[in-house]
Write a protein that holds these residues in place. Sequence first.
Motif: not given
Length: 57
Positions: A10-15, A28-29, A32, A34, A47-48
């Motif tokens: 994930c680009g937002d939370c690195d999960n 979706s993540c 978060c 995303t 997307e990621g």
Amino acid sequence: MAGNFFRVACGDCDNEQVVFEKASTPVSCAVCGTTLATPTGGEAEIEGEIVETVEAR
């Protein structure tokens, strides 16, 4: 069914989460929310960042 499973970061939370390359529903993540993959009728638009191919078929 032919297709690959990818570990996507994930680009937002690195999960990191496993996503099927031909996903037919939005993915979706789990942390978060995303969007990681959007269906396009064939291969999904990832997307990621693809970290690795988990299983190739």
